[in-house]
Design an enzyme around this catalytic site. Structure first.
Site, PDB file in Angstrom:
ATOM      1  N   HIS A  17      17.695   9.205 -26.262  1.00 50.28           N
ATOM      2  CA  HIS A  17      18.134   8.221 -27.401  1.00 50.28           C
ATOM      3  C   HIS A  17      17.275   7.959 -28.358  1.00 50.28           C
ATOM      4  O   HIS A  17      17.392   7.756 -29.505  1.00 50.28           O
ATOM      5  CB  HIS A  17      18.565   6.842 -26.673  1.00 50.28           C
ATOM      6  CG  HIS A  17      19.793   7.116 -25.964  1.00 50.28           C
ATOM      7  ND1 HIS A  17      19.849   6.530 -24.515  1.00 50.28           N
ATOM      8  CD2 HIS A  17      21.033   7.718 -25.836  1.00 50.28           C
ATOM      9  CE1 HIS A  17      21.174   6.787 -24.021  1.00 50.28           C
ATOM     10  NE2 HIS A  17      21.620   7.738 -24.753  1.00 50.28           N
ATOM     11  N   LYS A  41      33.075   4.143 -18.414  1.00 50.01           N
ATOM     12  CA  LYS A  41      32.043   3.874 -17.613  1.00 50.01           C
ATOM     13  C   LYS A  41      31.828   2.269 -17.095  1.00 50.01           C
ATOM     14  O   LYS A  41      32.215   1.569 -17.685  1.00 50.01           O
ATOM     15  CB  LYS A  41      30.918   4.185 -18.440  1.00 50.01           C
ATOM     16  CG  LYS A  41      30.537   5.548 -18.800  1.00 50.01           C
ATOM     17  CD  LYS A  41      29.374   5.800 -19.855  1.00 50.01           C
ATOM     18  CE  LYS A  41      29.388   7.209 -20.143  1.00 50.01           C
ATOM     19  NZ  LYS A  41      28.220   7.383 -21.190  1.00 50.01           N
ATOM     20  N   ARG A  90      23.687  17.483 -26.375  1.00 54.13           N
ATOM     21  CA  ARG A  90      22.762  18.011 -25.494  1.00 54.13           C
ATOM     22  C   ARG A  90      23.182  19.336 -25.116  1.00 54.13           C
ATOM     23  O   ARG A  90      22.659  20.403 -24.712  1.00 54.13           O
ATOM     24  CB  ARG A  90      22.278  17.340 -24.060  1.00 54.13           C
ATOM     25  CG  ARG A  90      21.738  16.146 -24.541  1.00 54.13           C
ATOM     26  CD  ARG A  90      21.729  15.354 -23.191  1.00 54.13           C
ATOM     27  NE  ARG A  90      23.219  14.850 -23.078  1.00 54.13           N
ATOM     28  CZ  ARG A  90      23.573  13.812 -22.144  1.00 54.13           C
ATOM     29  NH1 ARG A  90      22.727  13.198 -21.399  1.00 54.13           N
ATOM     30  NH2 ARG A  90      24.729  13.478 -22.369  1.00 54.13           N
ATOM     31  N   SER A 128      21.267   8.943 -19.238  1.00 51.50           N
ATOM     32  CA  SER A 128      21.178   7.578 -18.596  1.00 51.50           C
ATOM     33  C   SER A 128      21.893   7.758 -17.181  1.00 51.50           C
ATOM     34  O   SER A 128      21.129   7.241 -16.278  1.00 51.50           O
ATOM     35  CB  SER A 128      22.185   6.568 -19.269  1.00 51.50           C
ATOM     36  OG  SER A 128      21.769   6.327 -20.666  1.00 51.50           O
TER      37      SER A 128
HETATM   38  O1  PNS Z   1      27.007   6.617 -24.626  1.00 49.16           O
HETATM   39  P1  PNS Z   1      28.462   6.691 -24.673  1.00 49.16           P
HETATM   40  O2  PNS Z   1      29.029   6.075 -23.384  1.00 49.16           O
HETATM   41  O3  PNS Z   1      28.779   8.078 -24.945  1.00 49.16           O
HETATM   42  O4  PNS Z   1      28.800   6.069 -25.996  1.00 49.16           O
HETATM   43  C1  PNS Z   1      30.348   6.047 -26.181  1.00 49.16           C
HETATM   44  C2  PNS Z   1      31.003   4.897 -27.172  1.00 49.16           C
HETATM   45  C3  PNS Z   1      30.359   3.475 -26.686  1.00 49.16           C
HETATM   46  C4  PNS Z   1      30.350   5.230 -28.648  1.00 49.16           C
HETATM   47  C5  PNS Z   1      32.504   5.033 -27.177  1.00 49.16           C
HETATM   48  O5  PNS Z   1      32.768   4.949 -25.998  1.00 49.16           O
HETATM   49  C6  PNS Z   1      33.063   4.035 -28.262  1.00 49.16           C
HETATM   50  O6  PNS Z   1      33.126   4.185 -29.446  1.00 49.16           O
HETATM   51  N1  PNS Z   1      33.341   2.696 -27.704  1.00 49.16           N
HETATM   52  C7  PNS Z   1      33.798   1.716 -28.624  1.00 49.16           C
HETATM   53  C8  PNS Z   1      35.380   1.573 -28.383  1.00 49.16           C
HETATM   54  C9  PNS Z   1      35.986   2.770 -29.190  1.00 49.16           C
HETATM   55  O7  PNS Z   1      36.187   2.516 -30.409  1.00 49.16           O
HETATM   56  N2  PNS Z   1      36.666   3.647 -28.607  1.00 49.16           N
HETATM   57  C10 PNS Z   1      37.276   4.596 -29.258  1.00 49.16           C
HETATM   58  C11 PNS Z   1      36.565   6.171 -29.349  1.00 49.16           C
HETATM   59  S1  PNS Z   1      37.636   7.552 -29.575  1.00 49.16           S
END
Ligand code: PNS
Length: 162
Positions: A17, A41, A90, A128
């Site tokens: 990150h 998650k 990745r 992570s």
């Molecule tokens: O580090 P991650 O878990 O891959 O991040 C994913 C994240 C937090 C960017 C994604 O889950 C997100 O945008 N969450 C906020 C809720 C949302 O808008 N979800 C719709 C995505 S299609």
């Protein structure tokens, strides 16, 4: 002012990150790193803990701001007036996940844009999830995390286990 947004769970913030944040920050006036929820998650750290650790890891970068946001990514996108979201990839599976997420976000907000940065070769195995797994079984996670947060993450994960 050009603003980019780097959202994620950051549970915890890794060297992978950090690499993406540093490279993205060079491409804009301001980079907003947003600690967000991912309904798929179950995080090990609270949003406040994740903000605190991410701030420690990024405090020397003047044009990077760390926030937490409990809501939809497209709403934050509109709120801060950024030109694009930045995400690191990745692998091919990361790419597929990001492409799906981009299409869903564009359905919600047609002006949504995302820039995908391939990770550095030496960081392709850092995630992570791997950090948590290695730490859970007592392994050394210092090569996967910004040095400022190695102790906090190790203690936090050990506490969660006991
Ligand atoms: O580090 P991650 O878990 O891959 O991040 C994913 C994240 C937090 C960017 C994604 O889950 C997100 O945008 N969450 C906020 C809720 C949302 O808008 N979800 C719709 C995505 S299609």
């Amino acid at each position: 002012m050009s603003i980019l947004l780097f959202p994620g769970s950051f549970d915890p913030f890794t060297l992978g990150h950090l690499d993406i944040a540093k490279r993205a920050a060079r491409q804009c006036d301001k980079l907003v790193v947003a600690i967000m929820g991912n309904s798929a998650k179950k995080p090990a750290f609270t949003p406040d803990e994740r903000v605190e650790m991410t701030k420690l890891a990024l405090e020397k970068y003047e044009n990077i701001e760390v926030i937490s946001y409990d809501g939809l990514l497209v709403d934050l996108f509109k709120e801060i007036g950024c030109s694009a979201v930045v995400r690191g990839i990745r692998s091919e599976s990361d790419f597929r996940y990001e492409a799906e997420m981009a299409m869903a976000n564009r359905l919600l907000y047609p002006n949504y844009e995302v820039l995908l940065l391939p990770c550095r070769e030496n960081l392709s195995m850092t995630s992570s999830t791997i950090v948590k797994e290695v730490c859970y079984y007592g392994g050394d996670i210092s090569k996967m995390l910004p040095p400022e947060i190695v102790d906090i993450v190790t203690k936090g994960l050990k506490k969660g286990r006991s």
